[in-house]
Write an enzyme that holds these catalytic residues in place. Structure first.
Site, PDB file in Angstrom:
ATOM      1  N   HIS B 140       0.877  -1.178   0.000  1.00 13.15           N
ATOM      2  CA  HIS B 140       0.000   0.000   0.000  1.00 13.15           C
ATOM      3  C   HIS B 140       0.913   1.227   0.000  1.00 13.15           C
ATOM      4  O   HIS B 140       2.038   1.164   0.518  1.00 13.15           O
ATOM      5  CB  HIS B 140      -0.827  -0.054   1.291  1.00 13.15           C
ATOM      6  CG  HIS B 140      -1.900   0.987   1.416  1.00 13.15           C
ATOM      7  ND1 HIS B 140      -1.636   2.292   1.746  1.00 13.15           N
ATOM      8  CD2 HIS B 140      -3.244   0.900   1.283  1.00 13.15           C
ATOM      9  CE1 HIS B 140      -2.784   2.962   1.810  1.00 13.15           C
ATOM     10  NE2 HIS B 140      -3.770   2.142   1.532  1.00 13.15           N
ATOM     11  N   ASP B 218       3.323  -4.093   8.002  1.00  9.57           N
ATOM     12  CA  ASP B 218       2.087  -3.329   7.855  1.00  9.57           C
ATOM     13  C   ASP B 218       0.942  -4.316   8.074  1.00  9.57           C
ATOM     14  O   ASP B 218       0.621  -5.114   7.199  1.00  9.57           O
ATOM     15  CB  ASP B 218       2.029  -2.697   6.462  1.00  9.57           C
ATOM     16  CG  ASP B 218       0.681  -2.033   6.185  1.00  9.57           C
ATOM     17  OD1 ASP B 218      -0.180  -2.022   7.098  1.00  9.57           O
ATOM     18  OD2 ASP B 218       0.479  -1.537   5.062  1.00  9.57           O
ATOM     19  N   GLN B 221      -4.423  -4.875   7.453  1.00  4.58           N
ATOM     20  CA  GLN B 221      -5.510  -5.783   7.072  1.00  4.58           C
ATOM     21  C   GLN B 221      -5.497  -7.073   7.889  1.00  4.58           C
ATOM     22  O   GLN B 221      -6.371  -7.912   7.714  1.00  4.58           O
ATOM     23  CB  GLN B 221      -5.430  -6.133   5.574  1.00  4.58           C
ATOM     24  CG  GLN B 221      -5.505  -4.948   4.635  1.00  4.58           C
ATOM     25  CD  GLN B 221      -6.872  -4.283   4.600  1.00  4.58           C
ATOM     26  OE1 GLN B 221      -7.863  -4.839   5.070  1.00  4.58           O
ATOM     27  NE2 GLN B 221      -6.935  -3.089   4.056  1.00  4.58           N
ATOM     28  N   LYS B 244     -10.181   0.292  10.632  1.00  4.21           N
ATOM     29  CA  LYS B 244     -10.430  -0.935   9.876  1.00  4.21           C
ATOM     30  C   LYS B 244     -10.794  -2.097  10.800  1.00  4.21           C
ATOM     31  O   LYS B 244     -11.045  -3.203  10.343  1.00  4.21           O
ATOM     32  CB  LYS B 244      -9.189  -1.303   9.051  1.00  4.21           C
ATOM     33  CG  LYS B 244      -8.859  -0.307   7.930  1.00  4.21           C
ATOM     34  CD  LYS B 244      -7.791  -0.872   7.036  1.00  4.21           C
ATOM     35  CE  LYS B 244      -7.046   0.178   6.220  1.00  4.21           C
ATOM     36  NZ  LYS B 244      -7.849   0.818   5.182  1.00  4.21           N
ATOM     37  N   CYS B 383      -4.841   2.431  -3.528  1.00  2.00           N
ATOM     38  CA  CYS B 383      -3.571   2.914  -2.968  1.00  2.00           C
ATOM     39  C   CYS B 383      -2.456   1.893  -3.175  1.00  2.00           C
ATOM     40  O   CYS B 383      -1.576   1.746  -2.322  1.00  2.00           O
ATOM     41  CB  CYS B 383      -3.695   3.278  -1.500  1.00  2.00           C
ATOM     42  SG  CYS B 383      -4.802   4.641  -1.212  1.00  2.00           S
TER      43      CYS B 383
END
Lengths: 136, 426
Positions: B140, B218, B221, B244, B383
């Site tokens: 991303h 990261d 998600q 999220k 993104c």
């Protein structure tokens, strides 16, 4: 509330399926290309000028139906038009040609062709309708 | 349309496990789905942001209406209450990700800010010209641009783990990227927001550490969707965001190894992050407050704590199983749509995300047709422009799922896609 039938009116789909003034010009006087980074819409316009009028205009590129239909309608309209007259075309004229109402995200798709036209022919860098948008 | 559960989300029928997880019951706890509207909201964009349950909104409301005060300074009662609630949220987040200590959890605005914190504070104090940073092609922009900024400032080389045609990391390339010992940092997304690919972080971390590099993950998600144990990942820094994971916007977190955080200079300067200030210099506060300058988003932190409680009450294993059953069902049903191509790995190697293209119809047009039916589908590059460039396409449409998503919503998606094909048939 507008459904997709309203957004994709028959004339938009017609221009999308059978784009007018589509292609490139052999030795254009002006070529300008612009893209909408949000969705990857890309429009290139080639212009031939003569005696202060747009003698020929062709567009190429790829993108959503609204961006491509808008380019087709706009090119059809400005070919043969005096530069001074074409300069007056604004955001509302484009929306009127499309005959739809759009939210701020899709508005950028609809106005990419106008932005390309104005930046290409007149070197105007400001997004058409930017002032109106900022007060929405 | 009514959502009557008539089909098991696994779509596989006989082998589907018996489950107590009930997305209908979950859904009832989200006000946005109770809101009367002309068409039921079919929300398939949870990878962009999740919806919020009553518990989160109530916790935030309770803070504002009963003990709103600034934290860490006031010595009166409601300030003590606010401080306790804020720090309690930190403890809950720390426990949720199996941090060694709440001091290793720094509240940030989101994942982007957490990654920028690492780039600025660790990166600028440790990296110099000639060093290298290893990233992947599926990042991303939030795990790409901060490193680009650092790289151009310091003369650092960026290297990329390639992505295979099947949408997975080509890990055969990693030893070569690490071989010359110049790579000092490796930063990789845990679950791709486009492909859904679940990356083998422990293996990448093992190789990174063997080469003397720190490992950044990261987890935007993954922390919301599956059990994440930062110790087991073998990472040094893990970034994620609250909005999220059923929490509010404006709050996220960076987990970092304490030994690294202790040695790092502050990121932002201001109030709260200092122990002692003189006119020409200051001493920094202890962890984690060294990295929390200025008044933090207190209500949002409280909301994130409530979101963690809510997720734990559902069970992260159950949520991930639900996501994966939905994505398996979606991939099976999407195969019925002619000219539809799915990006990324098979269902058993991905999270609850499916991105696809439909013939040569622009994803924006697909999303607009579906929007008319109340279906919220994402269209664009999500993104991740370099990833789309890798596959030679400007954009994709993406459906993403969460604990409140129903299999009937995937049926509605498939129906809408059939209609989109009809509308744009040339």
């Amino acid at each position: 509330m507008s459904g997709f039938d309203d957004i994709y009116r028959e004339n938009i789909l017609d221009h999308y399926r059978n784009p007018r003034n589509h292609g490139t010009l052999e030795s254009p006087d002006i070529t300008y290309e612009d893209a909408n980074p949000l969705c990857g819409d890309l429009i290139r316009m080639d212009f031939k000028l003569k005696d202060g009028t747009i003698e020929q205009v062709r567009f190429s590129g790829h993108g959503c139906a609204i961006s491509q239909a808008s380019a087709s309608m706009l090119c059809e309209r400005v070919e043969g038009m005096a530069l001074e007259e074409a300069k007056k075309i604004g955001r509302d004229d484009v929306l009127e040609m499309l005959g739809i109402e759009l939210g701020p995200v899709r508005l950028k798709c609809a106005l990419l062709a106008l932005k390309t036209l104005k930046a290409g022919v007149y070197g105007i860098q400001q997004w058409p309708g930017e002032e109106e948008e900022s007060t929405r | 349309m009514t959502f009557v559960s008539h089909r098991h989300p696994a779509g596989a029928g006989a082998t589907a496990p018996v489950q107590t997880f009930d997305p209908q019951a979950v859904r009832a706890q989200f006000p946005i789905f109770r809101e009367p509207r002309a068409r039921p909201l079919v929300y398939l964009d949870s990878a962009a942001t999740s919806q919020k349950p009553d518990a989160v909104l109530e916790a935030m409301g309770r803070y504002y209406s009963t003990f709103n005060a600034n934290i860490h300074r006031g010595i009166y009662q409601i300030a003590e209450e606010a401080t306790a609630a804020y720090e309690d949220s930190r403890r809950r987040v720390a426990r949720f990700i199996h941090a060694g200590s709440p001091r290793e959890v720094i509240f940030t605005r989101n994942s982007t800010e957490a990654l920028n914190l690492v780039a600025h504070s660790w990166g600028r104090s440790r990296l110099e010209a000639g060093d290298a940073i290893v990233l992947t092609v599926m990042e991303h922009h939030s795990n790409l641009v901060p490193w680009q900024l650092l790289a151009s400032e310091r003369g650092i080389e960026l290297r990329f783990i390639p992505v295979t045609e099947g949408g997975e990391l080509d890990l055969a390339a990693l030893p070569r990227l690490l071989a010359d010992g110049r790579a000092k940092l490796v930063s990789v997304v845990h679950i791709s927001n486009v492909l859904g690919t679940v990356n083998p972080i422990p293996e990448i971390a093992r190789q990174a550490h063997a080469a003397g590099a720190v490992m950044v993950v990261d987890a935007s998600q993954s922390v919301p969707h599956c059990p994440v144990d930062v110790q087991a990942l073998g990472a040094d820094f893990v970034a994620f965001t609250g909005h999220k994971m059923l929490g509010p916007t404006g709050i996220g977190a960076l987990w970092g190894r304490r030994s690294l955080l202790e040695e790092m200079p502050p990121f932002l300067g201001g109030g709260e992050m200092i122990r002692e200030v003189k006119l020409t210099g200051s001493k920094w506060n202890d962890l984690p407050w060294k990295f929390e300058a200025g008044t933090m988003p207190i209500a949002e932190a409280v909301g994130l704590g409530a979101a963690v409680d809510y997720l734990e009450s559902l069970g992260m294993e159950a949520i991930f199983t639900h996501d994966r059953e939905l994505v398996a069902y979606a991939m099976e049903r999407l195969r019925e749509v002619p000219d539809l191509e799915i990006l990324g790995p098979p269902a058993d190697r991905r999270g609850g995300v499916v991105a696809f293209t439909l013939d040569d119809i622009h994803p924006h047009d697909v999303a607009t047709v579906l929007d008319a039916d109340g279906i919220a589908l994402r269209a664009g590059h999500h993104c991740a422009m370099p990833l789309h460039e890798r596959f030679g396409i400007p954009a994709t449409a993406r459906a993403s799922f969460y604990c409140y998503t129903l299999p009937e919503e995937i049926d509605a998606l498939v129906k809408g896609l059939h209609r989109a094909r009809q509308v744009f048939a040339r």
